[in-house]
Design a protein around this motif. Sequence first.
Motif, PDB file in Angstrom:
ATOM      1  N   ARG A  81       0.845  -1.206   0.000  1.00  0.00           N
ATOM      2  CA  ARG A  81       0.000   0.000   0.000  1.00  0.00           C
ATOM      3  C   ARG A  81       0.876   1.250   0.000  1.00  0.00           C
ATOM      4  NH1 ARG A  81      -4.881   2.233   2.385  1.00  0.00           N
ATOM      5  NH2 ARG A  81      -4.894   4.358   1.573  1.00  0.00           N
ATOM      6  N   PRO A  82       0.756   2.106  -0.999  1.00  0.00           N
ATOM      7  CA  PRO A  82       1.542   3.341  -1.012  1.00  0.00           C
ATOM      8  C   PRO A  82       1.160   4.246   0.156  1.00  0.00           C
ATOM      9  CG  PRO A  82       0.635   2.871  -3.188  1.00  0.00           C
ATOM     10  CD  PRO A  82      -0.052   1.949  -2.231  1.00  0.00           C
ATOM     11  N   VAL A  83       2.143   4.966   0.659  1.00  0.00           N
ATOM     12  CA  VAL A  83       1.941   5.923   1.746  1.00  0.00           C
ATOM     13  C   VAL A  83       2.376   7.294   1.248  1.00  0.00           C
ATOM     14  CG1 VAL A  83       2.737   6.636   4.033  1.00  0.00           C
ATOM     15  CG2 VAL A  83       2.159   4.236   3.605  1.00  0.00           C
ATOM     16  N   GLN A  84       1.521   8.294   1.465  1.00  0.00           N
ATOM     17  CA  GLN A  84       1.838   9.650   0.996  1.00  0.00           C
ATOM     18  C   GLN A  84       2.580  10.471   2.048  1.00  0.00           C
ATOM     19  OE1 GLN A  84      -1.188   8.080   0.142  1.00  0.00           O
ATOM     20  NE2 GLN A  84      -0.234   7.812  -1.863  1.00  0.00           N
ATOM     21  N   TYR A  85       2.326  10.194   3.338  1.00  0.00           N
ATOM     22  CA  TYR A  85       2.942  11.006   4.388  1.00  0.00           C
ATOM     23  C   TYR A  85       3.343  10.111   5.560  1.00  0.00           C
ATOM     24  CZ  TYR A  85       0.226  14.477   1.791  1.00  0.00           C
ATOM     25  OH  TYR A  85      -0.330  15.226   0.782  1.00  0.00           O
ATOM     26  N   VAL A  86       4.547  10.323   6.056  1.00  0.00           N
ATOM     27  CA  VAL A  86       4.974   9.718   7.315  1.00  0.00           C
ATOM     28  C   VAL A  86       5.438  10.839   8.235  1.00  0.00           C
ATOM     29  CG1 VAL A  86       6.696   8.285   8.472  1.00  0.00           C
ATOM     30  CG2 VAL A  86       5.592   7.451   6.395  1.00  0.00           C
ATOM     31  N   PHE A  87       4.791  10.948   9.374  1.00  0.00           N
ATOM     32  CA  PHE A  87       5.193  11.910  10.399  1.00  0.00           C
ATOM     33  C   PHE A  87       5.828  11.128  11.545  1.00  0.00           C
ATOM     34  CE2 PHE A  87       1.878  14.032   8.027  1.00  0.00           C
ATOM     35  CZ  PHE A  87       2.360  15.333   7.902  1.00  0.00           C
ATOM     36  N   ALA A  88       7.157  11.053  11.523  1.00  0.00           N
ATOM     37  CA  ALA A  88       7.901  10.374  12.592  1.00  0.00           C
ATOM     38  C   ALA A  88       8.034  11.375  13.734  1.00  0.00           C
ATOM     39  CB  ALA A  88       9.266   9.911  12.088  1.00  0.00           C
ATOM     40  N   PRO A 126       9.810   1.921   2.038  1.00  0.00           N
ATOM     41  CA  PRO A 126       9.324   1.331   0.773  1.00  0.00           C
ATOM     42  C   PRO A 126       7.927   1.819   0.393  1.00  0.00           C
ATOM     43  CG  PRO A 126      10.316  -0.347   2.171  1.00  0.00           C
ATOM     44  CD  PRO A 126      10.189   0.888   3.018  1.00  0.00           C
ATOM     45  N   HIS A 127       7.061   2.030   1.381  1.00  0.00           N
ATOM     46  CA  HIS A 127       5.716   2.529   1.110  1.00  0.00           C
ATOM     47  C   HIS A 127       5.757   3.983   0.636  1.00  0.00           C
ATOM     48  CE1 HIS A 127       3.996  -1.045   3.073  1.00  0.00           C
ATOM     49  NE2 HIS A 127       4.958  -0.893   3.963  1.00  0.00           N
ATOM     50  N   LEU A 128       6.687   4.754   1.208  1.00  0.00           N
ATOM     51  CA  LEU A 128       6.852   6.142   0.766  1.00  0.00           C
ATOM     52  C   LEU A 128       7.360   6.200  -0.672  1.00  0.00           C
ATOM     53  CD1 LEU A 128       8.415   7.768   3.947  1.00  0.00           C
ATOM     54  CD2 LEU A 128       6.327   8.541   2.822  1.00  0.00           C
ATOM     55  N   VAL A 129       8.285   5.332  -1.013  1.00  0.00           N
ATOM     56  CA  VAL A 129       8.789   5.286  -2.385  1.00  0.00           C
ATOM     57  C   VAL A 129       7.651   4.949  -3.336  1.00  0.00           C
ATOM     58  CG1 VAL A 129      10.322   4.062  -3.970  1.00  0.00           C
ATOM     59  CG2 VAL A 129      11.149   4.729  -1.704  1.00  0.00           C
ATOM     60  N   ALA A 130       6.825   3.974  -2.953  1.00  0.00           N
ATOM     61  CA  ALA A 130       5.695   3.581  -3.803  1.00  0.00           C
ATOM     62  C   ALA A 130       4.705   4.723  -3.981  1.00  0.00           C
ATOM     63  CB  ALA A 130       4.992   2.363  -3.210  1.00  0.00           C
ATOM     64  N   GLY A 131       4.548   5.534  -2.935  1.00  0.00           N
ATOM     65  CA  GLY A 131       3.607   6.648  -3.002  1.00  0.00           C
ATOM     66  C   GLY A 131       4.235   7.968  -3.384  1.00  0.00           C
ATOM     67  N   GLN A 132       5.554   7.950  -3.681  1.00  0.00           N
ATOM     68  CA  GLN A 132       6.283   9.199  -3.941  1.00  0.00           C
ATOM     69  C   GLN A 132       5.926  10.216  -2.863  1.00  0.00           C
ATOM     70  OE1 GLN A 132       5.938  10.575  -8.005  1.00  0.00           O
ATOM     71  NE2 GLN A 132       6.229   8.533  -8.849  1.00  0.00           N
ATOM     72  N   GLY A 133       6.053   9.759  -1.608  1.00  0.00           N
ATOM     73  CA  GLY A 133       5.539  10.505  -0.489  1.00  0.00           C
ATOM     74  C   GLY A 133       6.502  11.467   0.161  1.00  0.00           C
ATOM     75  N   LYS A 134       6.091  11.960   1.318  1.00  0.00           N
ATOM     76  CA  LYS A 134       6.837  12.963   2.069  1.00  0.00           C
ATOM     77  C   LYS A 134       7.047  12.460   3.484  1.00  0.00           C
ATOM     78  CE  LYS A 134       4.668  16.609  -0.704  1.00  0.00           C
ATOM     79  NZ  LYS A 134       3.848  17.835  -0.705  1.00  0.00           N
ATOM     80  N   ALA A 135       8.290  12.488   3.927  1.00  0.00           N
ATOM     81  CA  ALA A 135       8.646  12.055   5.273  1.00  0.00           C
ATOM     82  C   ALA A 135       9.019  13.276   6.101  1.00  0.00           C
ATOM     83  CB  ALA A 135       9.821  11.081   5.230  1.00  0.00           C
ATOM     84  N   VAL A 136       8.346  13.423   7.240  1.00  0.00           N
ATOM     85  CA  VAL A 136       8.588  14.550   8.128  1.00  0.00           C
ATOM     86  C   VAL A 136       8.974  14.001   9.493  1.00  0.00           C
ATOM     87  CG1 VAL A 136       7.610  16.610   9.208  1.00  0.00           C
ATOM     88  CG2 VAL A 136       6.896  15.956   6.890  1.00  0.00           C
ATOM     89  N   ALA A 137      10.194  14.266   9.919  1.00  0.00           N
ATOM     90  CA  ALA A 137      10.662  13.833  11.234  1.00  0.00           C
ATOM     91  C   ALA A 137      10.692  15.040  12.161  1.00  0.00           C
ATOM     92  CB  ALA A 137      12.051  13.218  11.134  1.00  0.00           C
ATOM     93  N   THR A 138      10.022  14.923  13.300  1.00  0.00           N
ATOM     94  CA  THR A 138       9.988  16.025  14.255  1.00  0.00           C
ATOM     95  C   THR A 138      11.284  16.050  15.052  1.00  0.00           C
ATOM     96  OG1 THR A 138       7.588  15.852  14.450  1.00  0.00           O
ATOM     97  CG2 THR A 138       8.741  17.086  16.167  1.00  0.00           C
ATOM     98  N   VAL A 139      12.070  17.076  14.829  1.00  0.00           N
ATOM     99  CA  VAL A 139      13.319  17.268  15.574  1.00  0.00           C
ATOM    100  C   VAL A 139      13.016  18.333  16.622  1.00  0.00           C
ATOM    101  CG1 VAL A 139      15.816  17.650  15.356  1.00  0.00           C
ATOM    102  CG2 VAL A 139      14.542  16.713  13.428  1.00  0.00           C
ATOM    103  N   SER A 140      13.647  19.466  16.570  1.00  0.00           N
ATOM    104  CA  SER A 140      13.408  20.590  17.476  1.00  0.00           C
ATOM    105  C   SER A 140      14.477  21.614  17.186  1.00  0.00           C
ATOM    106  CB  SER A 140      13.495  20.135  18.939  1.00  0.00           C
ATOM    107  OG  SER A 140      13.489  21.255  19.813  1.00  0.00           O
ATOM    108  N   THR A 141      14.146  22.884  17.433  1.00  0.00           N
ATOM    109  CA  THR A 141      15.210  23.879  17.364  1.00  0.00           C
ATOM    110  C   THR A 141      16.252  23.638  18.445  1.00  0.00           C
ATOM    111  OG1 THR A 141      13.859  25.380  18.707  1.00  0.00           O
ATOM    112  CG2 THR A 141      13.804  25.687  16.308  1.00  0.00           C
TER     113      THR A 141
END
Length: 281
Positions: A81-88, A126-141
Amino acid sequence: MLSQQHPYTPQHPDSPLAIVTGAGSGIGYALSLALSARQIDVLAIDCDISALAGLPRIHAHQIDVTDIAGMQQLADSLAHRPVQYVFANAGTGAPGSMLSAPLPAWQRAWDVNVIGVLHTLRCWWPHLVAGQGKAVATVSTAALQCYPGAALYRATKSALLSALESLHYESRGSSVALHALCPGLVQSNIAANSIKSGIKSSGETAAETRPTDPFSTWLQQAMKTAETAEHFAARVLAQLIDDDDPPPFYWLTHAESLPWIEGRHRAVLAGQPFADFGVGP
């Protein structure tokens, strides 16, 4: 394994799909609600999913992001299943100083703030690649600033940012957009959750492990006027999804943090860290 849910079954197979960790409260909860309001299906992951029960388009899984096998099993259950967004997004604060914090506190902060985020991205890549998605990792200033206190949080967020920089180079040409989200102050439960998590030395009580460093005192006051998680989530999604100009890799969301970050870099060149929470030496 901590999952208490059946494998994910899409309710709307043709709808975009987002993965959100740390979805039970704070920024993750606000992102989940805002995504579902946009008719995006959300697979929401947290240790405590009580706040997510019955919400439309949100399928909640009770998994600790440090449960490597559980996270991988959930990702594998989606097959291709393609994934469009991952918010880690899952993260934890931790009380204590460099010299006094017990080693289990250091380990927990490292496992959640660094390994948990990186493994989340590895599981779903792999799901992000299939969905040409966007990965957002919450870091911090906090990863780009210096100030007295919050040793465990700052150290782990700095390590996370360095790892994400490496992934930025490794993922070029993969069709996945990677963003290191570096918020300033946003109202959340991260400080309270770090205390409630019970990471303490033998014989200590939660009250005894409550942070007392200078940063904690400053933070308690600053949080009173901090941006709400709901407003922040709306801004993030508007820029990520609606804006024709995509956010950069270093996604600095709070303009008031910029002088502090610039000041830190000047302090590095001057050879001496800040003495307080301002932009001067």
